[in-house]
Scaffold this motif. Structure first.
Motif, short mmCIF file in Angstrom:
data_model
loop_
_atom_site.label_atom_id
_atom_site.label_comp_id
_atom_site.label_asym_id
_atom_site.label_seq_id
_atom_site.Cartn_x
_atom_site.Cartn_y
_atom_site.Cartn_z
N ASP A 141 1.97 1.37 4.75
CA ASP A 141 1.62 -0.03 4.98
C ASP A 141 0.26 -0.18 5.63
O ASP A 141 -0.29 -1.27 5.70
CB ASP A 141 2.68 -0.70 5.86
CG ASP A 141 3.68 -1.47 5.03
OD1 ASP A 141 3.47 -1.55 3.80
OD2 ASP A 141 4.65 -2.00 5.60
N LYS A 257 -1.52 -5.82 -0.06
CA LYS A 257 -1.35 -6.75 1.06
C LYS A 257 -2.48 -7.76 1.05
O LYS A 257 -3.64 -7.38 0.85
CB LYS A 257 -1.37 -5.98 2.37
CG LYS A 257 -0.03 -5.38 2.76
CD LYS A 257 -0.22 -4.68 4.05
CE LYS A 257 0.97 -4.54 4.90
NZ LYS A 257 0.58 -3.87 6.16
N HIS A 263 4.16 -10.10 4.52
CA HIS A 263 4.52 -8.83 3.89
C HIS A 263 5.89 -8.32 4.33
O HIS A 263 6.35 -7.31 3.86
CB HIS A 263 3.42 -7.78 4.09
CG HIS A 263 3.12 -7.48 5.52
ND1 HIS A 263 3.86 -6.58 6.23
CD2 HIS A 263 2.18 -7.97 6.37
CE1 HIS A 263 3.38 -6.51 7.47
NE2 HIS A 263 2.37 -7.35 7.58
N CYS A 426 1.59 -7.96 -4.20
CA CYS A 426 2.27 -8.86 -3.27
C CYS A 426 2.72 -10.15 -3.96
O CYS A 426 3.53 -10.88 -3.42
CB CYS A 426 1.40 -9.14 -2.05
SG CYS A 426 -0.13 -9.97 -2.40
#
Ligand SMILES: O=c1ccn([C@@H]2O[C@H](COP(=O)(O)OP(=O)(O)O[C@H]3O[C@H](CO)[C@@H](O)[C@H](O)[C@H]3O)[C@@H](O)[C@H]2O)c(=O)[nH]1
Ligand SMILES: [Mn+2]
Length: 750
Positions: A141, A257, A263, A426
């Protein structure tokens, strides 16, 4: 007969423990009924002769009721505790084992050291499981260049590490742990050939580690100062393989992202992995690991299969949970890093009902259960797209006969990679049911709790396996600050569910076994209930004592023994549980202290956070737990000294309560002649101070860096004295009104 001898697993219920639990539960409830009777009868007294203002009395009574209620809910955990044994040696041959995908999540290379993350990856690749049936995915991430680079290096090192482990039957397959002196692998005699080989591998490991550290330094500036990359970057999926040795497939996934898109923290990362792995390997079982939780025993997959390959229970199992255990717990374990109660008592208790709560890391999940019943229900393609998004390839992967894209030699063609990038974008989840009805759920920052809860509500069960050798080992918090921050997030995530329409007391009682729903209710409500009631117990009786208002029966009163019994019964039951789960009196004292400190501090902030989120004035946040070791802090931790270098916000409530109790205890000692009247509040203060002596020590005696800062002491003193002043004013008003009523009555008579 034959069937029985070949069972893959057994379940055992300790009869004596169950008998003790149930009898204690019965006796304790009788005492509580007497207490409630005593408190209610006050309401029917003549208001003029009452010894205390009604609202104070109600406050104390309400706290007692809250504590009783949470205790009552908690009894469900003690009804039928069980433990399990498995027989992996009875599993069918390797060809018949189902494939497994491993999901590892990392989010920040500064808080989660890259060498440790790669060690987790290597330990997962080295699981004792057929290599073609194992696929390891890392979700990054942080979108950090160093993590991608680390994966490539890990893949190269695995080429040496995996054959070495296999050839010599190494048990500790996390290289860092193996090469540290603590490893128990080579305690018995080993051949010269082995020793030579070990040295070669160790050198290679050092080179691997050094190269990571060097790259981290080189890339470090770029990586960490470029905030836009962590929060704003495209999707990246890379499949890594080394064809020279049969190795599990290794896949790096950094989902897209964008700042405009929520998220959803770890749950979001796991869902991206579910989709990406769906079109690559699509294994029916998924092992989820936090990046610090390395595999300490290579047999966990086979152990889990002992349940999934038992056709009697397999169709209903959503997940097999192993306890979270930690490698860095000190002897005194002052922060309860082992989470003794959760993993040694409560989860065993739920296992006797419908199974433990999903615990974030160290579980083998049945992939299908995350997709709901939509596929079996024969939904139309358009409907499936509304649920799962637009990818045809992914929707195909939901079907029973989908052929995964990993080819038998472990390699992977490039077509699924394109699809995987789309699946990790996303926008993919917009207008779908990801996080709401499919996959890991987004409602709460305790995504594990809520996801497992909804599965239990749908009728799935779970299984708890707690073998002697820890299957997974993580890094536990070693400072008060980290503990309280983590505790705040957990409380917030849990209370978020407890006060929503999903509150287990309403939503779950008809959807799962009644006792199981009580366990869920306890876990989702305890931070709120404890913080309200403990705040009350920590200040109301004490302020009452200071202003001469009595809220408890005198020692000579026939109800006094009821209060004493309840107090002693609760403490001794806690002590009993600590002792049967391998703890000591010191463990018991630590846990009492943490219970008080957390209830006064992190549970309050967490509950407030959840309430504000419900009201829509605050957004969810996920503060990562720090996994970097700090020498100075480690030293305090190893010495068993609380580290008060904590944010003021978290510390002030605790210190305020301590100071208030010092004052009330001292005043009590001065008024010792009235002991019959004031024994309960004085004793309460005494008990709080004995348990929290470390705080007093931190204010007055300690001179090291971890002492309580003078500014915190000053602020807390100001707050506690303001509270005392307020209560004195309040009591004067109360006395005046009683006196006034008395004068009125008598003048009328005259
Ligand atoms: O946006 C995020 C935030 C976190 N993580 C990962 O989630 C894991 C857990 O985070 P950590 O900071 O270690 O939180 P802990 O409080 O230690 O974790 C416990 O609590 C979490 C829920 O709050 C669970 O998800 C975890 O499994 C459980 O171990 C780590 O691997 C992180 O890298 C992500 O991938 N993305
Ligand atoms: Mn963690």
């Amino acid at each position: 007969m034959m069937e029985k001898s070949l069972r893959l697993h057994l379940c055992h219920a300790p009869k004596l423990q169950i008998f003790i639990n149930r009898s204690h539960g019965f006796l304790h409830s009788v005492a509580l009924i007497f207490l409630i009777y005593h408190r209610t009868s006050f309401l029917f007294q003549d208001p003029k002769t009452r010894a205390a203002p009604l609202f104070l009395w109600l406050l104390v009574f309400a706290s007692e009721l809250l504590l009783s209620l949470i205790w009552l809910l908690g009894q469900a955990f003690h009804w039928l505790p069980v433990s399990r044994t498995v027989f992996p040696e009875r599993l069918p041959k390797d060809e018949k084992l189902p494939p497994v995908d491993v999901f590892i999540c990392t989010a920040d290379p500064d808080k989660e050291p890259i060498v440790d993350v790669m060690n987790t990856v290597l330990s997962a690749m080295a699981l004792d499981y057929p290599a073609q049936k194992l696929h390891v995915y890392l979700s990054d991430d942080g979108g950090a260049a160093i993590t991608l680079l680390g994966m490539r290096e890990a893949c190269k090192f695995a080429r040496y590490w995996l054959p070495f482990c296999k050839r010599f039957g190494i048990k500790t397959r996390c290289p860092k742990a193996y090469f540290s002196s603590a490893s128990d692998d080579d305690s018995s005699y080993r051949s010269d050939e082995f020793m030579a080989e070990k040295q070669i591998i160790q050198d290679k490991y050092e080179v691997f580690k050094e190269s990571l550290l060097r790259s981290k330094e080189d890339l470090g500036f770029e990586d960490t100062n470029n905030i836009t990359t962590t929060r704003d970057h495209p999707a990246l999926v890379e499949v890594m393989q080394d064809n020279s040795y049969e190795m599990p497939l290794l896949v790096y996934v950094s989902r897209e992202k964008r700042p405009s898109h929520p998220h959803n923290f770890k749950a979001g990362a796991l869902n991206a992995l579910l989709r990406v792995s769906g079109v690559i390997s699509n294994s029916p079982y998924v092992l989820v690991l936090d990046c610090d939780m390395y595999c300490n025993d290579p047999t966990s997959a086979r152990q889990a299969m002992c349940f999934y390959l038992d056709s009697n229970i397999s169709p209903s199992i959503a997940f097999v949970q192993f306890p979270q255990r930690f490698r860095n717990i000190s002897k005194t374990d002052i922060y309860d890093g082992q989470m003794r109660s959760t993993f040694k008592i409560l989860w065993h208790g739920m296992d006797g009902l419908k199974g433990p709560i999903l615990s974030g890391s160290g579980f083998y999940m049945n992939r299908d259960c995350l997709y709901g019943n939509f596929i079996q229900e024969g939904n139309e393609l358009t409907e499936l797209k509304n649920l799962f998004g637009l990818s045809n390839e992914f929707i195909k992967s939901l079907g029973r006969n989908y052929k995964a894209n990993v080819i038998s030699d472990g390699s992977c063609s490039s077509t699924p990679l394109k699809e995987a990038k789309l699946l990790a974008s996303c926008f993919y989840e917009s207008h779908t049911k990801w996080g709401e009805e499919v996959g890991f759920l987004y409602q709460s920052v305790a995504e594990d709790f809520f996801t497992g809860y909804m599965l239990h509500c749908k009728g799935w069960i779970s299984v708890y396996l707690n073998p002697l050798r820890p299957q997974f080992l993580g890094t536990c918090v070693t400072s008060l600050n980290d503990l309280l921050i983590q505790g705040t997030r957990w409380s917030s995530g849990l209370v978020d569910i407890g006060i929503s329409s999903f509150c287990p007391l309403i939503y779950a009682t008809l959807r799962m076994s009644f006792l199981e729903s009580l366990c869920y209710a306890e876990v989702s409500l305890f931070p709120l209930f404890y913080s309200l009631s403990l705040w009350c117990f920590a200040i109301i009786p004490q302020l009452g004592l200071l202003s001469g208002i009595s809220l408890y029966p005198e020692v000579s009163n026939s109800f006094f023994p009821i209060f004493a019994t309840i107090f002693l019964s609760a403490l001794s039951k806690h002590l009993y549980e600590v002792l049967i789960s391998g703890g000591s009196i010191q463990t018991w004292r630590n846990e009492q202290r943490l219970w008080m400190m957390k209830s006064i501090s992190s549970h309050v902030y967490g509950s407030l956070d959840a309430i504000m989120k419900r009201l829509g004035v605050r957004e969810a946040s996920f503060l990562l737990t720090n996994k970097v070791e700090d020498d100075e802090k480690s030293k305090l931790y190893q010495m068993g000294k609380l580290d008060f270098q904590t944010s003021t916000r978290l510390l002030v409530p605790v210190v305020t309560v301590a100071i208030l109790n010092v004052v009330s205890f001292l005043v009590g000692v001065v008024r010792i002649k009235e002991w019959n009247k004031i024994l309960v509040p004085v004793f309460l203060s005494f008990y709080i101070l004995v348990i929290n002596y470390a705080i007093i020590e931190g204010i007055i005696i300690r001179k090291d860096k971890g002492r309580i800062p003078a500014s915190v002491t000053l602020l807390s003193t100001l707050i506690s004295f303001s509270l005392i002043l307020l209560s004195l004013i309040g009591s004067i008003i109360f006395r005046r009104s009683i006196y006034g009523q008395w004068i009125n009555k008598h003048s009328r008579k005259a």
